[in-house]
Design an enzyme around this catalytic site. Structure first.
Site, PDB file in Angstrom:
ATOM      1  N   SER A 294       0.871  -1.421   0.086  1.00  0.00           N
ATOM      2  CA  SER A 294       0.042   0.026   0.229  1.00  0.00           C
ATOM      3  C   SER A 294       0.839   1.180   0.138  1.00  0.00           C
ATOM      4  CB  SER A 294      -0.998  -0.020   1.386  1.00  0.00           C
ATOM      5  OG  SER A 294      -1.884   1.041   1.092  1.00  0.00           O
ATOM      6  N   ASP A 305       9.858   5.615 -10.400  1.00  0.00           N
ATOM      7  CA  ASP A 305       9.509   6.333 -11.777  1.00  0.00           C
ATOM      8  C   ASP A 305      10.148   7.505 -11.844  1.00  0.00           C
ATOM      9  OD1 ASP A 305       8.000   3.951 -12.231  1.00  0.00           O
ATOM     10  OD2 ASP A 305       5.946   5.401 -12.061  1.00  0.00           O
ATOM     11  N   LYS A 319      -0.624  -4.507  -3.252  1.00  0.00           N
ATOM     12  CA  LYS A 319      -1.867  -3.953  -2.475  1.00  0.00           C
ATOM     13  C   LYS A 319      -2.262  -2.333  -3.174  1.00  0.00           C
ATOM     14  CE  LYS A 319      -5.018  -2.457   1.278  1.00  0.00           C
ATOM     15  NZ  LYS A 319      -5.208  -0.980   0.683  1.00  0.00           N
TER      16      LYS A 319
END
Length: 442
Positions: A294, A305, A319
């Protein structure tokens, strides 16, 4: 008699005819009309009230029905009664009672997402991916997740026995004592000239603690000597979204951190970094594993990224869904999955997780057997061979051998405590720092 027969046939046609003629329309109406479906619920509810073998309360039945509806959607939706809702609110503040494990439901069993550092579950050796099959001898199969969690809670210092099923192992029992779980969400230290920051969970003060850790480490090591930071997110089950965004923002100077997308395109939310990187661009290595879920995946995905950090370890939990908690005054709350998380590049985290840049599995240090008969003295006509045999025959037992053996055992035990993943992460960070220094000199 003919009139009576005719009347009977007419009644039969009136009763059966419309059933065949309107069957498609009726099926469509039942499927699409919630009010007619509520009649079905009402009939089942009344039947249970009057005919079930044991008497049950109306509230108990309604709450179970709501919870059944929500849990049938996905493992993270559900109904929270007053007690569960209060426990959840306390947990986000960093203190709650229990064993210290983040769990979910999988095929009727309770699956451990991750144990929390320094809790009874962590000390007992519970691992991410463990399946809990029995609680104090009672089978978990048939329980709801809330039921299982309630059963694992209890008075501090009271004992509980969990039956664990672990991959490639026979089921085994683990007995531990419940405790008040006080979570120190951030731990940090300086490892020579590298800053180590461990985020255990994302509670409402995590971002502030991370900022404090960066400042303290920088002051302790020295701004010019500090090579970079290790961000340890292993076994971090997640927590508050705003704290995940805040932590990622601490290391980013600009750009999107995460987006949440629901079934309504207009409700898409994009959260971005603000100006200012508290580390001034120093190298970062993030460690993740199968217990990172999460919010920790949001941080790892954003830094990866933006090429702001090198990710090492093993793939994360996966998740990537957003739960909205809607309080119902006097009854508790509804926890409902309302959106999915996406990293800045548009990757969905859900059921995929974050793949590290460098795979570093947990490693065990094993003693390899000594290869007998492979030395200079074993070669034919080796110099000093006869002298070696003589020394071998005249050798006596070293009186300090037992002490030496004890020292070797202690050394081995210490070696087994070595964190292999962390050591490799530090090696990578040191290499990046050296490369950057050389690049700046050119």
């Amino acid at each position: 008699m003919k009139k009576l027969l005719l009347a009977s046939c007419t009644c039969l046609l009136l009763l059966t005819g419309p059933c065949f003629a309107d069957k498609p329309t009726k099926e469509k109406t039942v499927k699409d009309d919630p009010y007619l479906l509520l009649e079905l619920f009402g009939a089942a509810f009344q039947s249970v009230r009057t005919d079930y073998v044991d008497e049950t309360s109306d509230r108990e039945l309604i709450e179970a029905a709501i919870n059944g509806m929500l849990t049938s959607l996905d493992p993270h939706s559900g109904f929270l009664d007053d007690e569960s809702f209060n426990d959840m609110q306390v947990q986000t503040k960093g203190e709650f009672g229990g064993l210290g494990i983040e769990v979910t439901m999988e095929n009727g069993l309770v699956r451990v997402v991750s144990p929390i550092d320094d809790t009874p579950a962590f000390k007992a050796g519970i691992q991410p991916g463990d399946l809990i099959t029995h609680i104090d001898g009672t089978a978990v199969m048939g329980m709801t997740l809330n039921d299982a969690v309630d059963k694992m809670r209890g008075k501090p210092n009271s004992k509980i026995k969990l039956t664990i099923r672990r991959k490639n192992e026979e089921p085994f029992d683990v007995t531990m004592k419940r405790d008040i779980i006080k979570i120190e969400s951030v731990k940090y230290r300086a490892e020579n000239d590298i800053g180590y920051i461990r985020i255990i969970t994302f509670s409402d003060t995590t971002t502030n603690h991370v900022e404090k850790a960066i400042k303290e480490i920088t002051k302790q090591v020295g701004k010019d000597k500090l090579k970079g930071f290790i961000l340890d997110l292993r076994n971090n089950p997640g927590g508050l979204l705003d704290q995940a965004v805040g932590v990622a923002d601490t290391f980013l100077n600009e750009g999107e951190i995460v987006s949440t997308r629901s079934r309504i395109p207009e409700d898409t939310m994009r959260l971005s970094a603000t100006k200012g990187d508290l580390t001034n661009g120093l190298p970062i290595v993030v460690i993740i594993n199968e217990g990172s879920a999460s919010a920790s995946e949001i941080v790892a995905g954003a830094l990866q990224d933006h090429k702001r950090a090198v990710l090492v370890g093993t793939p994360s939990f996966g998740k990537g869904s957003v739960q909205s908690v809607k309080p119902i005054p006097g009854y508790g709350a509804i926890k409902l999955t309302t959106a999915r998380y996406y990293t800045p590049s548009g990757r969905s985290i859900q059921a995929k997780g974050i793949e590290p840049d460098v795979i570093i599995p947990r490693a065990e240090i094993k003693e390899l057997p000594i290869i007998e008969g492979y030395s200079e003295s074993n070669l034919p006509k080796a110099l000093g061979q006869q002298e070696g045999e003589k020394n071998k025959q005249n050798s006596v037992k070293d009186p300090k051998a037992e002490t030496k053996s004890s020292s070797e055992t202690e050394a081995k035990e210490q070696e087994e405590k070595t964190d292999y993943q962390l050591d490799r992460a530090m090696d990578i960070l040191t290499s990046i720092a050296i490369y950057r220094q050389q690049d700046q000199k050119m």
